[in-house]
Scaffold this motif. Sequence first.
Motif, PDB file in Angstrom:
ATOM      1  N   THR A 263       1.017  -1.221  -0.098  1.00  0.00           N
ATOM      2  CA  THR A 263      -0.558  -0.032   0.232  1.00  0.00           C
ATOM      3  C   THR A 263       1.148   1.424  -0.149  1.00  0.00           C
ATOM      4  O   THR A 263       1.812   1.018   0.766  1.00  0.00           O
ATOM      5  CB  THR A 263      -0.589   0.095   1.691  1.00  0.00           C
ATOM      6  OG1 THR A 263       0.235   0.340   2.509  1.00  0.00           O
ATOM      7  CG2 THR A 263      -2.249  -1.469   1.797  1.00  0.00           C
TER       8      THR A 263
ATOM      9  N   THR B 124       0.619   5.460   1.294  1.00  0.00           N
ATOM     10  CA  THR B 124      -0.582   6.129   1.983  1.00  0.00           C
ATOM     11  C   THR B 124       0.413   7.604   1.464  1.00  0.00           C
ATOM     12  O   THR B 124       1.407   7.665   2.392  1.00  0.00           O
ATOM     13  CB  THR B 124      -0.363   5.996   3.438  1.00  0.00           C
ATOM     14  OG1 THR B 124      -1.212   4.931   3.839  1.00  0.00           O
ATOM     15  CG2 THR B 124      -0.953   6.613   4.200  1.00  0.00           C
TER      16      THR B 124
ATOM     17  N   THR C 213      -0.739  11.653   2.304  1.00  0.00           N
ATOM     18  CA  THR C 213      -0.649  12.351   2.839  1.00  0.00           C
ATOM     19  C   THR C 213      -0.508  14.074   2.375  1.00  0.00           C
ATOM     20  O   THR C 213       1.047  13.954   2.633  1.00  0.00           O
ATOM     21  CB  THR C 213      -0.605  11.772   4.881  1.00  0.00           C
ATOM     22  OG1 THR C 213      -1.113  11.116   5.093  1.00  0.00           O
ATOM     23  CG2 THR C 213      -1.186  13.296   5.385  1.00  0.00           C
TER      24      THR C 213
ATOM     25  N   GLU D 161      -5.943  12.910   3.427  1.00  0.00           N
ATOM     26  CA  GLU D 161      -5.293  11.574   2.958  1.00  0.00           C
ATOM     27  C   GLU D 161      -6.210  10.615   2.033  1.00  0.00           C
ATOM     28  O   GLU D 161      -7.215  10.170   2.039  1.00  0.00           O
ATOM     29  CB  GLU D 161      -5.526  11.022   4.679  1.00  0.00           C
ATOM     30  CG  GLU D 161      -4.296   9.451   4.127  1.00  0.00           C
ATOM     31  CD  GLU D 161      -3.708   8.837   5.887  1.00  0.00           C
ATOM     32  OE1 GLU D 161      -3.304   9.767   6.612  1.00  0.00           O
ATOM     33  OE2 GLU D 161      -4.850   8.090   6.124  1.00  0.00           O
TER      34      GLU D 161
ATOM     35  N   VAL E 262      -5.194   5.597   0.545  1.00  0.00           N
ATOM     36  CA  VAL E 262      -4.467   5.177   0.387  1.00  0.00           C
ATOM     37  C   VAL E 262      -4.582   4.350  -0.961  1.00  0.00           C
ATOM     38  O   VAL E 262      -5.661   4.115  -1.311  1.00  0.00           O
ATOM     39  CB  VAL E 262      -4.993   4.233   1.325  1.00  0.00           C
ATOM     40  CG1 VAL E 262      -3.529   2.651   1.349  1.00  0.00           C
ATOM     41  CG2 VAL E 262      -4.442   4.775   2.876  1.00  0.00           C
TER      42      VAL E 262
ATOM     43  N   SER F 259       4.710   5.228   3.361  1.00  0.00           N
ATOM     44  CA  SER F 259       4.013   5.910   3.579  1.00  0.00           C
ATOM     45  C   SER F 259       4.941   8.243   2.444  1.00  0.00           C
ATOM     46  O   SER F 259       5.323   7.795   3.396  1.00  0.00           O
ATOM     47  CB  SER F 259       4.295   6.217   5.266  1.00  0.00           C
ATOM     48  OG  SER F 259       3.170   7.548   5.675  1.00  0.00           O
TER      49      SER F 259
END
Length: 138
Positions: free
Chosen positions: A25, A27, A29, A68, A70, A133
């Motif tokens: 994944t 993510t 933001t 955000e 994902v 991330s």
Amino acid sequence: MKFLITILMVSSFFIAGKLTAQNKTITATVVNVTSDTGKVSYALCNEENFRMKPIQAKSSIIKEGKSEVVFEDVPNGEYAVICFHDKNNNDKMDFQPNGMSTEDYGVSTNNINRFGPPMYDQIKFLVADKDVSLEIKF
């Protein structure tokens, strides 16, 4: 014979599970949106489709200056994320007649030249052995 079939079935489930488990994944933001009006739209690209039709596209509401998303089930490889503050919810990035953006935008790395469109080599990142991330600033 039943034992052999059982072993083959268990092995195939294990191998299939391992192949699926390799996907990660991402993510993304945005941490400094100037207002909670509109949404932030994101595009996940690779080098082949950069600034064209994305691999995945998502939008997110803005709450207290943050947004955000994902991206799920992303195979290992090189990618870039581009996003923009769609203040008027028209699902496109708006520009002045001279070509300058009227809406804030950001990319997966925050060290780019802001004069002109981003270049893939400047904003790419690697998805390999763990989830990614990203903190993006407009």
